[in-house]
Motif scaffolding. Sequence first.
Motif, PDB file in Angstrom:
ATOM      1  N   LEU A 134       0.874  -1.169   0.000  1.00  0.00           N
ATOM      2  CA  LEU A 134       0.000   0.000   0.000  1.00  0.00           C
ATOM      3  C   LEU A 134       0.909   1.216   0.000  1.00  0.00           C
ATOM      4  CD1 LEU A 134      -2.823   1.290   0.202  1.00  0.00           C
ATOM      5  CD2 LEU A 134      -2.621   1.133   2.702  1.00  0.00           C
ATOM      6  N   HIS A 135       0.977   1.886  -1.146  1.00  0.00           N
ATOM      7  CA  HIS A 135       1.934   2.989  -1.295  1.00  0.00           C
ATOM      8  C   HIS A 135       1.259   4.319  -0.966  1.00  0.00           C
ATOM      9  CE1 HIS A 135       5.288   5.355  -2.595  1.00  0.00           C
ATOM     10  NE2 HIS A 135       4.568   5.960  -3.520  1.00  0.00           N
ATOM     11  N   LEU A 136       1.546   4.811   0.237  1.00  0.00           N
ATOM     12  CA  LEU A 136       0.998   6.079   0.714  1.00  0.00           C
ATOM     13  C   LEU A 136       2.034   7.198   0.705  1.00  0.00           C
ATOM     14  CD1 LEU A 136      -0.903   4.673   3.822  1.00  0.00           C
ATOM     15  CD2 LEU A 136      -1.988   5.670   1.800  1.00  0.00           C
ATOM     16  N   ALA A 137       3.307   6.858   0.692  1.00  0.00           N
ATOM     17  CA  ALA A 137       4.364   7.862   0.834  1.00  0.00           C
ATOM     18  C   ALA A 137       4.274   8.904  -0.277  1.00  0.00           C
ATOM     19  CB  ALA A 137       5.733   7.191   0.810  1.00  0.00           C
ATOM     20  N   PRO A 159       6.318 -11.003  -7.664  1.00  0.00           N
ATOM     21  CA  PRO A 159       6.010  -9.579  -7.529  1.00  0.00           C
ATOM     22  C   PRO A 159       4.677  -9.359  -6.817  1.00  0.00           C
ATOM     23  CG  PRO A 159       6.820 -10.038  -9.725  1.00  0.00           C
ATOM     24  CD  PRO A 159       6.605 -11.367  -9.057  1.00  0.00           C
ATOM     25  N   PRO A 160       4.590  -8.331  -5.995  1.00  0.00           N
ATOM     26  CA  PRO A 160       3.407  -8.112  -5.152  1.00  0.00           C
ATOM     27  C   PRO A 160       2.272  -7.409  -5.888  1.00  0.00           C
ATOM     28  CG  PRO A 160       5.000  -6.396  -4.765  1.00  0.00           C
ATOM     29  CD  PRO A 160       5.640  -7.343  -5.735  1.00  0.00           C
ATOM     30  N   ASN A 161       1.147  -7.342  -5.201  1.00  0.00           N
ATOM     31  CA  ASN A 161       0.056  -6.467  -5.613  1.00  0.00           C
ATOM     32  C   ASN A 161       0.431  -5.062  -5.142  1.00  0.00           C
ATOM     33  OD1 ASN A 161      -1.619  -8.772  -6.394  1.00  0.00           O
ATOM     34  ND2 ASN A 161      -1.862  -9.112  -4.194  1.00  0.00           N
ATOM     35  N   LEU A 162       0.437  -4.100  -6.053  1.00  0.00           N
ATOM     36  CA  LEU A 162       0.823  -2.739  -5.698  1.00  0.00           C
ATOM     37  C   LEU A 162      -0.395  -1.829  -5.748  1.00  0.00           C
ATOM     38  CD1 LEU A 162       2.825  -0.525  -5.012  1.00  0.00           C
ATOM     39  CD2 LEU A 162       3.491  -0.440  -7.426  1.00  0.00           C
ATOM     40  N   ALA A 170       3.460  -8.185 -11.358  1.00  0.00           N
ATOM     41  CA  ALA A 170       2.880  -7.375 -10.295  1.00  0.00           C
ATOM     42  C   ALA A 170       1.509  -6.862 -10.729  1.00  0.00           C
ATOM     43  CB  ALA A 170       3.802  -6.209  -9.949  1.00  0.00           C
ATOM     44  N   LYS A 171       0.539  -6.929  -9.834  1.00  0.00           N
ATOM     45  CA  LYS A 171      -0.797  -6.403 -10.130  1.00  0.00           C
ATOM     46  C   LYS A 171      -0.888  -4.975  -9.611  1.00  0.00           C
ATOM     47  CE  LYS A 171      -4.543  -8.925  -9.884  1.00  0.00           C
ATOM     48  NZ  LYS A 171      -5.737  -9.706  -9.417  1.00  0.00           N
ATOM     49  N   LEU A 172      -1.305  -4.055 -10.491  1.00  0.00           N
ATOM     50  CA  LEU A 172      -1.411  -2.642 -10.136  1.00  0.00           C
ATOM     51  C   LEU A 172      -2.869  -2.266  -9.919  1.00  0.00           C
ATOM     52  CD1 LEU A 172      -0.346   0.296  -9.871  1.00  0.00           C
ATOM     53  CD2 LEU A 172      -0.569   0.467 -12.369  1.00  0.00           C
ATOM     54  N   ILE A 173      -3.150  -1.654  -8.761  1.00  0.00           N
ATOM     55  CA  ILE A 173      -4.469  -1.103  -8.471  1.00  0.00           C
ATOM     56  C   ILE A 173      -4.280   0.370  -8.125  1.00  0.00           C
ATOM     57  CG2 ILE A 173      -6.557  -1.258  -7.060  1.00  0.00           C
ATOM     58  CD1 ILE A 173      -6.008  -3.774  -8.751  1.00  0.00           C
ATOM     59  N   VAL A 174      -4.974   1.246  -8.838  1.00  0.00           N
ATOM     60  CA  VAL A 174      -4.840   2.690  -8.631  1.00  0.00           C
ATOM     61  C   VAL A 174      -6.015   3.191  -7.800  1.00  0.00           C
ATOM     62  CG1 VAL A 174      -4.769   4.948  -9.752  1.00  0.00           C
ATOM     63  CG2 VAL A 174      -3.563   2.998 -10.775  1.00  0.00           C
ATOM     64  N   LEU A 175      -5.694   3.886  -6.713  1.00  0.00           N
ATOM     65  CA  LEU A 175      -6.708   4.408  -5.806  1.00  0.00           C
ATOM     66  C   LEU A 175      -6.706   5.935  -5.889  1.00  0.00           C
ATOM     67  CD1 LEU A 175      -5.685   2.197  -2.755  1.00  0.00           C
ATOM     68  CD2 LEU A 175      -7.250   1.627  -4.605  1.00  0.00           C
ATOM     69  N   ARG A 176      -7.893   6.520  -6.019  1.00  0.00           N
ATOM     70  CA  ARG A 176      -8.010   7.975  -6.099  1.00  0.00           C
ATOM     71  C   ARG A 176      -8.909   8.496  -4.973  1.00  0.00           C
ATOM     72  NH1 ARG A 176      -8.978   8.447 -12.658  1.00  0.00           N
ATOM     73  NH2 ARG A 176      -6.810   8.025 -13.302  1.00  0.00           N
ATOM     74  N   PRO A 177      -8.350   8.621  -3.770  1.00  0.00           N
ATOM     75  CA  PRO A 177      -9.144   9.165  -2.663  1.00  0.00           C
ATOM     76  C   PRO A 177      -9.344  10.668  -2.830  1.00  0.00           C
ATOM     77  CG  PRO A 177      -6.877   8.848  -1.980  1.00  0.00           C
ATOM     78  CD  PRO A 177      -6.979   8.271  -3.362  1.00  0.00           C
TER      79      PRO A 177
END
Length: 324
Positions: A72-75, A111-114, A165-172
Motif C-alpha cells: 500500500l503505497h501512501l508515501a 512480484p506483489p500487488n501494488l 505485479a498487479k497494479l491497483i490505482v486508488l483515487r481518494p
Amino acid sequence: MRRILVTGAAGFVGRHAVAALAERFAGTATVVGIGRGSFGSLPEGADYRQLDLLDQASLATFVAAFRPTDILHLAALSSVQQAGDLPTETWRANLVGLLNLAEAAMEIASPPNLFFVSSGEVYGRAFLSGAPLSEETEPQPVGSYPLSKRLGEQMLRDVLAKSDAKLIVLRPFNHIGPGQDERFVVASFAGQIARIEAGSRPPWIEVGNLSASRDFLDIDDVVGAYLGLIAQVDALESGAVFNICSGLPRTIESVLADLRAMARVPFEVRIAPDRMRPSEIAVAAGDAGRLTAATGWRPAAVWSETLSRVLADARARAAEPGRP
C-alpha cells in the motif's frame, strides 16, 4: 501468510492504515510500515522501520528480505499548497521514490500487488463540469501535486507492464480525521478553534476561500476502502482504478459553520489574503460506484462525529505543554 508493506506509514493516513490492517488481518498477515519519521507506539501485530524511499539500495535490500505480497503505497508529499511551494521536492518524493519502489518490487521472485494511492486531485479541470466524476473521466491535472500523481499512475502502468505485479490505482478525495496536519483546511480550522478555547490565541480564526465545495470523507472510511480492496485483490483486474469519495460535496463555509457550532467559545472569522488560493474549481466531487460494486464499500461515518473527533484531537494538541 500475507506480507503487507505500507509506505509513508508514519504519516497521517499511514498510522491509521497500519493499525487497521493489523487488526483486519490479525493472524493471517504480517504488517510492516516504512517511512522517514518515527512512528511511536505501534499497534499490536505491526512493525515499523525507518527507511527513505529515495535510498534506493536500502529500499531494495529491505524489499528483497521482506518479500511483500501486497504494498500500500501512501508515501508522498501530499499537501497541494506545500507541493506548489516545493515543486522540485514534490517531484522527487512522488516520482523518484515511487520508481525506486516499483523497481525493488519487480526484483523479488513473486512480484506483489501494488496499491498506488493517487488522488482525486488528478481530475483537475475536469471538475469544471460541476458533476461528480467517475473513473471514466479523463484527468486534467493542474499543479505539481496532481501532475505528479497522474504521471505516477502512467509511469507504473509502463514499468510494470511486463511484470507479474498487479497494479491497483486508488483515487481518494479529501479526507479528514485525528492527526492531520494543519496545512489541510479542516485541521486548520479545528486547530485555531482549539487554541482560542485554550486562550493561546485571540478570538478569531483566519480563513481563505470559503465558497468552494469539496468531497470530504472520514479517514476511517478511506482506510476501510483500502482494506476492502486489499482483501479482494484476487478478484480485481490489474490496472483497475477506483475513486474513494462520498459524492456529496460540502462548501468550506458549511464545514466551518459546523465546527463553529461545536466550539466552546465565540470567535470572529477573518479572511487572510495569504490563505486565499487562486482556484477556478468551484465544486470537486467524485462517483464511487465502481468501488461499491467491487467491494460493497459505502461511507459509514457520521459527519458530526467525524468533526467532533477532529476537534477533540485539536484540543488535546492545544493542551500539550509548550505547544504554540
